[in-house]
Design an enzyme around this catalytic site. Structure first.
Site, PDB file in Angstrom:
ATOM      1  N   ARG A  31       8.101  -9.650  -2.861  1.00 19.36           N
ATOM      2  CA  ARG A  31       7.094 -10.347  -2.181  1.00 19.36           C
ATOM      3  C   ARG A  31       6.518 -11.429  -1.865  1.00 19.36           C
ATOM      4  NH1 ARG A  31       4.277  -5.665  -3.962  1.00 19.36           N
ATOM      5  NH2 ARG A  31       5.807  -3.690  -3.745  1.00 19.36           N
ATOM      6  N   GLU A 175      -0.954   7.963 -14.389  1.00 19.43           N
ATOM      7  CA  GLU A 175      -0.149   8.046 -12.190  1.00 19.43           C
ATOM      8  C   GLU A 175       0.913   8.769 -12.373  1.00 19.43           C
ATOM      9  OE1 GLU A 175       0.708   3.604 -10.960  1.00 19.43           O
ATOM     10  OE2 GLU A 175       0.974   4.610  -9.614  1.00 19.43           O
ATOM     11  N   LYS A 217      -4.493   8.699 -11.578  1.00 21.91           N
ATOM     12  CA  LYS A 217      -3.809   7.460  -9.975  1.00 21.91           C
ATOM     13  C   LYS A 217      -3.594   8.889  -9.588  1.00 21.91           C
ATOM     14  CE  LYS A 217      -2.275   3.654  -9.323  1.00 21.91           C
ATOM     15  NZ  LYS A 217      -2.285   1.484  -8.949  1.00 21.91           N
ATOM     16  N   SER A 259      -0.988   3.183  -3.396  1.00 24.09           N
ATOM     17  CA  SER A 259      -1.548   3.308  -1.706  1.00 24.09           C
ATOM     18  C   SER A 259      -0.093   3.271  -1.428  1.00 24.09           C
ATOM     19  CB  SER A 259      -1.606   2.033  -0.901  1.00 24.09           C
ATOM     20  OG  SER A 259      -1.243   0.809  -1.389  1.00 24.09           O
ATOM     21  N   GLY A 260       1.051   3.474  -2.067  1.00 23.87           N
ATOM     22  CA  GLY A 260       2.118   4.379  -2.019  1.00 23.87           C
ATOM     23  C   GLY A 260       3.128   3.799  -0.941  1.00 23.87           C
ATOM     24  N   GLY A 261       2.865   2.452   0.002  1.00 21.00           N
ATOM     25  CA  GLY A 261       3.479   2.614   0.272  1.00 21.00           C
ATOM     26  C   GLY A 261       3.194   3.088   2.507  1.00 21.00           C
ATOM     27  N   ARG A 291      -0.679  -3.006  -2.596  1.00 23.74           N
ATOM     28  CA  ARG A 291      -0.122  -3.578  -1.629  1.00 23.74           C
ATOM     29  C   ARG A 291      -1.018  -3.439  -0.120  1.00 23.74           C
ATOM     30  NH1 ARG A 291       5.218  -0.038  -1.231  1.00 23.74           N
ATOM     31  NH2 ARG A 291       3.732   1.571  -2.806  1.00 23.74           N
TER      32      ARG A 291
HETATM   33  P1  13P Z   1       0.452   0.664  -3.805  1.00 27.76           P
HETATM   34  O1  13P Z   1      -0.991   0.972  -4.051  1.00 27.76           O
HETATM   35  O2  13P Z   1       1.596  -0.822  -3.711  1.00 27.76           O
HETATM   36  O3  13P Z   1       1.382   1.604  -3.947  1.00 27.76           O
HETATM   37  O4  13P Z   1       0.623  -0.169  -5.966  1.00 27.76           O
HETATM   38  C1  13P Z   1      -0.456   0.430  -6.811  1.00 27.76           C
HETATM   39  C2  13P Z   1       0.562   1.137  -8.360  1.00 27.76           C
HETATM   40  O5  13P Z   1       0.110   0.358  -9.387  1.00 27.76           O
HETATM   41  C3  13P Z   1       1.928   1.883  -8.078  1.00 27.76           C
HETATM   42  O6  13P Z   1       2.178   1.694  -9.289  1.00 27.76           O
END
Ligand code: 13P
Length: 331
Positions: A31, A175, A217, A259-261, A291
């Site tokens: 990043r 998660e 999550k 958010s996952g991309g 992200r």
């Molecule tokens: P993102 O929202 O960027 O997917 O990250 C959340 C997260 O904690 C992934 O493990």
């Protein structure tokens, strides 16, 4: 109301969500290098401190997930990072898994590790100020995946982790992330994610987890990145709601999406639509974005002192929009 339930609600109520800032050093290096900033402990701290001292924290962020390096750092303002976060009113949290490794028996899939010695590590994190934790299981979709082995093994690990975390007086974020890589449809994502979440709750129950003291999550139900026909916002909201309603017990106080991309805008629109259309949900439905909250701030900051304020405003804007989305009142 149990102590754990109280912590979970403090993190998730009143239009607040979670800032996921727990990138491993490897991910954070990618990043930072994308904006030409060398990745070292000082620069990682500088960026994170910029986020944590933003005025966007106080009203919109109820919890921050940290990485091991950061929770042990002292801010340039001479307070520990957990102190800085607590001062803003948010709860400090910590990622406690040690990453996803190749799953023996299904070499193209992964199993998340970190259970060995976890009880002792949790005690240390509690002393440092953490009151919630995160563990991420990861699943990919293809014609044969996720396999039963991956669904079962990751659910089992998530449940054993949750039991240790609750024993230590902290709230586990559970998660299970079904990735958006590939070309599958939103319907396939719905079917696979449903199977994954269902198995997680079976294992949580076997491990005697207090469901009122966890945060789920999950991923949203979306089309894969290379799917030729992308599900629209309405469809994502409908499928995601249907998946949660079928598989998440109502004792769970909150669901905070990754958010996952997805783009930052879409992540907000999807959350907004769900909260607008389905106002009768038993859980708080909010965000736990990495992200989607940090991307603009990082690109504005670029490692320069003079951009600090503007970067903080970028976070403020994203956090505010997502806060509005938790009540379906964005636009
Ligand atoms: P993102 O929202 O960027 O997917 O990250 C959340 C997260 O904690 C992934 O493990």
């Amino acid at each position: 109301m149990s102590k754990l339930n109280k912590i979970a609600l403090k993190i998730l109520s009143d239009g607040k969500g979670i800032l996921a800032a727990d990138e491993s050093n490897g991910t954070m290096t990618k990043r930072l290098e994308s904006v030409n900033v060398p990745s070292n402990p000082e620069n990682r701290l500088l960026f994170r401190e910029t986020l944590f001292s933003s005025s966007g924290m106080k009203d919109f962020i109820g919890g921050v997930i940290l990485y091991d390096e950061t929770i042990n750092q002292t801010s340039n303002l001479k307070q520990t990072i957990p102190e800085l976060i607590s001062k803003s009113g948010a709860v400090p949290g910590i990622k406690v898994d040690t990453g996803a490794k190749i799953l023996a028996g299904s070499q193209e899939e992964k199993i998340t590790e970190g259970l060995d010695g976890l009880r002792e590590r949790l005690k240390d994190y509690y002393k440092l100020g953490a009151r919630f934790t995160k563990w991420r299981g990861v699943y990919n979709i293809s014609d044969k995946y996720p396999s039963k082995l991956s669904i079962h093994s990751n659910a089992h690990a998530l449940a054993r982790y949750s039991a240790l975390v609750q024993e230590c007086g902290m709230v586990p974020i559970v998660e299970p992330e079904v990735l958006m890589d590939g070309d599958h449809s939103a319907e396939t994502c719905f079917n696979k994610t449903s199977e994954v979440i269902k198995k997680c709750f079976e294992e949580l129950m076997i491990n005697k987890i207090d469901l009122s003291g966890i945060i789920l999550k999950p991923n949203m139900i979306i089309s894969a990145i290379d799917c030729p026909v992308q599900a629209d916002v309405e469809k994502v909201a409908d499928l995601t709601y249907a998946c949660l309603k079928e598989n998440v017990p109502k004792d769970v106080p909150g669901i905070a999406f990754l958010s996952g991309g997805q783009s930052a805008d879409l992540a907000t629109l999807h959350l907004n639509k769900m909260n607008k259309k389905y106002s009768d949900m038993p859980w708080n439905l909010t965000f736990s974005y990495g992200r989607a909250l940090q991307h603009d701030a990082l690109n504005t900051w670029e490692g320069k002192k003079e951009n600090r304020k503007e970067a903080q405003e970028s976070l403020l804007l994203r956090a505010h929009n997502n806060s509005l989305a938790t009540s379906g009142s964005k636009d």
